[in-house]
Design a protein around this motif. Structure first.
Motif, PDB file in Angstrom:
ATOM      1  N   ALA A  14       0.842  -1.199   0.000  1.00 20.54           N
ATOM      2  CA  ALA A  14       0.000   0.000   0.000  1.00 20.54           C
ATOM      3  C   ALA A  14       0.874   1.245   0.000  1.00 20.54           C
ATOM      4  CB  ALA A  14      -0.925  -0.003   1.212  1.00 20.54           C
ATOM      5  N   ARG A  15       0.576   2.161  -0.918  1.00 16.22           N
ATOM      6  CA  ARG A  15       1.312   3.414  -1.018  1.00 16.22           C
ATOM      7  C   ARG A  15       0.298   4.552  -1.091  1.00 16.22           C
ATOM      8  NH1 ARG A  15       3.176  -0.252  -4.757  1.00 16.22           N
ATOM      9  NH2 ARG A  15       5.270  -1.066  -4.395  1.00 16.22           N
ATOM     10  N   PRO A  16       0.594   5.687  -0.468  1.00 16.19           N
ATOM     11  CA  PRO A  16      -0.384   6.790  -0.477  1.00 16.19           C
ATOM     12  C   PRO A  16      -0.798   7.212  -1.880  1.00 16.19           C
ATOM     13  CG  PRO A  16       1.348   7.217   1.133  1.00 16.19           C
ATOM     14  CD  PRO A  16       1.777   5.994   0.368  1.00 16.19           C
ATOM     15  N   GLY A  17       0.119   7.114  -2.855  1.00 16.88           N
ATOM     16  CA  GLY A  17      -0.205   7.542  -4.211  1.00 16.88           C
ATOM     17  C   GLY A  17      -1.330   6.761  -4.855  1.00 16.88           C
ATOM     18  N   LEU A  18      -1.596   5.548  -4.357  1.00 16.69           N
ATOM     19  CA  LEU A  18      -2.678   4.750  -4.925  1.00 16.69           C
ATOM     20  C   LEU A  18      -4.043   5.389  -4.674  1.00 16.69           C
ATOM     21  CD1 LEU A  18      -1.512   1.154  -3.892  1.00 16.69           C
ATOM     22  CD2 LEU A  18      -1.385   2.190  -6.164  1.00 16.69           C
ATOM     23  N   ALA A 218       3.208  -6.068 -10.200  1.00 11.30           N
ATOM     24  CA  ALA A 218       3.428  -5.367 -11.469  1.00 11.30           C
ATOM     25  C   ALA A 218       2.343  -4.309 -11.703  1.00 11.30           C
ATOM     26  CB  ALA A 218       3.458  -6.362 -12.626  1.00 11.30           C
ATOM     27  N   LEU A 219       1.084  -4.624 -11.370  1.00 14.77           N
ATOM     28  CA  LEU A 219       0.015  -3.641 -11.506  1.00 14.77           C
ATOM     29  C   LEU A 219       0.312  -2.394 -10.685  1.00 14.77           C
ATOM     30  CD1 LEU A 219      -3.300  -5.718 -11.198  1.00 14.77           C
ATOM     31  CD2 LEU A 219      -2.450  -4.586 -13.247  1.00 14.77           C
ATOM     32  N   LEU A 220       0.688  -2.616  -9.431  1.00 11.73           N
ATOM     33  CA  LEU A 220       0.920  -1.492  -8.521  1.00 11.73           C
ATOM     34  C   LEU A 220       2.183  -0.733  -8.876  1.00 11.73           C
ATOM     35  CD1 LEU A 220      -0.020  -3.414  -5.263  1.00 11.73           C
ATOM     36  CD2 LEU A 220      -1.423  -1.723  -6.459  1.00 11.73           C
ATOM     37  N   ALA A 221       3.205  -1.447  -9.338  1.00 13.55           N
ATOM     38  CA  ALA A 221       4.454  -0.791  -9.720  1.00 13.55           C
ATOM     39  C   ALA A 221       4.243   0.139 -10.914  1.00 13.55           C
ATOM     40  CB  ALA A 221       5.520  -1.826 -10.042  1.00 13.55           C
ATOM     41  N   ALA A 222       3.355  -0.235 -11.835  1.00 13.12           N
ATOM     42  CA  ALA A 222       3.088   0.613 -12.985  1.00 13.12           C
ATOM     43  C   ALA A 222       2.525   1.962 -12.553  1.00 13.12           C
ATOM     44  CB  ALA A 222       2.123  -0.079 -13.928  1.00 13.12           C
ATOM     45  N   VAL A 223       1.678   1.951 -11.523  1.00 11.54           N
ATOM     46  CA  VAL A 223       1.132   3.211 -10.995  1.00 11.54           C
ATOM     47  C   VAL A 223       2.231   4.034 -10.386  1.00 11.54           C
ATOM     48  CG1 VAL A 223      -0.448   4.246  -9.334  1.00 11.54           C
ATOM     49  CG2 VAL A 223      -1.124   2.204 -10.613  1.00 11.54           C
ATOM     50  N   SER A 224       3.116   3.403  -9.610  1.00 10.19           N
ATOM     51  CA  SER A 224       4.217   4.119  -8.983  1.00 10.19           C
ATOM     52  C   SER A 224       5.132   4.734 -10.034  1.00 10.19           C
ATOM     53  CB  SER A 224       5.014   3.173  -8.070  1.00 10.19           C
ATOM     54  OG  SER A 224       4.194   2.686  -7.040  1.00 10.19           O
ATOM     55  N   GLY A 225       5.338   3.994 -11.124  1.00 10.60           N
ATOM     56  CA  GLY A 225       6.192   4.507 -12.187  1.00 10.60           C
ATOM     57  C   GLY A 225       5.600   5.723 -12.848  1.00 10.60           C
ATOM     58  N   GLN A 226       4.282   5.724 -13.040  1.00 11.69           N
ATOM     59  CA  GLN A 226       3.623   6.881 -13.652  1.00 11.69           C
ATOM     60  C   GLN A 226       3.697   8.112 -12.768  1.00 11.69           C
ATOM     61  OE1 GLN A 226      -0.331   5.539 -14.404  1.00 11.69           O
ATOM     62  NE2 GLN A 226       0.272   4.032 -15.927  1.00 11.69           N
ATOM     63  N   GLN A 227       3.708   7.870 -11.441  1.00  8.55           N
ATOM     64  CA  GLN A 227       3.693   9.002 -10.524  1.00  8.55           C
ATOM     65  C   GLN A 227       5.096   9.510 -10.192  1.00  8.55           C
ATOM     66  OE1 GLN A 227       1.599   7.171  -7.312  1.00  8.55           O
ATOM     67  NE2 GLN A 227      -0.416   7.662  -8.122  1.00  8.55           N
ATOM     68  N   ALA A 228       6.108   8.693 -10.552  1.00  8.81           N
ATOM     69  CA  ALA A 228       7.484   9.068 -10.212  1.00  8.81           C
ATOM     70  C   ALA A 228       7.916  10.304 -10.979  1.00  8.81           C
ATOM     71  CB  ALA A 228       8.406   7.908 -10.514  1.00  8.81           C
TER      72      ALA A 228
END
Length: 228
Positions: A14-18, A218-228
């Motif tokens: 879980a990451r706040p950006g989600l 992988a699903l969650l990492a893609a979101v993190s990558g977009q927000q980086a």
């Protein structure tokens, strides 16, 4: 044949950006949880639901038309649903979150941490005549998955359902007042990490439909990558 997919995530994913993927109703529901662990589990379930369904529908996750109307009062605290599909079911226990997605029909997933939390009082409500007493987490997850698939929830007494024993493949044997359901329901034992039991129930699905269990990393990492 397209598979039914069960996505798994650990709470530490879980990451706040989600939270940016959630709609206002979901964000409000998340904030009403008092414990951080509960907020994390809800966030993961909602975010993974949107990511997985969005991939199937070809729309951004934040635009997936998920509703959460309660069947009893129409307030938005019910299970996630998408008109026309795909069908969703979410469960969490301890540090694990499961999200099941199907293009075919209603389904229910349930995971339970095997931490001795199902005591004798619960067992009396859980078990039908002839069931148990061993393997309580398996009985619990099988019946919870079935009640989620029919969307009855705990409005139906757990003892109205009879299921196969923990040493057998999961199967609905009978449902009081619903003789049609055993022939319409398929069940699968899932493989969460050690210390957990989990089951999937599939209502009105094609025979021998494949079920795939995947990490949601992988699903969650893609979101993190977009927000980086």
């Amino acid at each position: 044949m397209e598979p039914v997919t069960v996505w798994w995530a650990a709470r530490d994913a879980a990451r706040p950006g989600l939270a940016g993927l959630l709609d206002p109703v979901e964000r409000g529901r998340r904030e009403r949880y008092l414990r951080e662990a509960d907020r994390d589990r809800f966030l993961l379930g909602a975010a993974i639901s949107r990511l997985a369904a969005g991939a199937r529908l070809g729309v951004p996750p934040e635009h997936v038309p998920i509703t959460r109307a309660c069947a009893d009062c129409d307030e938005p605290h019910g299970p996630p649903a998408i008109a026309g599909g795909p069908h969703l079911s979410v469960s969490h226990s301890g540090d694990l979150v499961a999200v099941a997605v199907s293009p075919y029909g209603p389904l229910g997933v349930d995971v339970e941490e095997d931490a001795g939390r199902i005591g004798e009082d619960v067992a009396r409500l859980l078990l039908a005549p002839g069931e148990g007493p061993g393997g309580l987490p398996a009985f619990w997850t099988r019946k919870e998955a079935l009640l989620k698939a029919t969307r009855d929830g705990l409005r139906v007494p757990l003892a109205d359902l009879r299921v196969s024993g923990p040493a057998e493949a999961p199967r609905l044997l009978s449902w009081e007042g619903r003789p049609d359901l055993p022939g319409r329901m398929a069940m699968r034992t899932l493989a969460p990490r050690a210390g957990y039991a989990a089951c999937l129930a599939l209502l009105d699905h094609p025979a021998d439909v494949p079920v795939e269990e995947r990490s949601a990393e992988a699903l969650l990492a893609a979101v993190s990558g977009q927000q980086a």
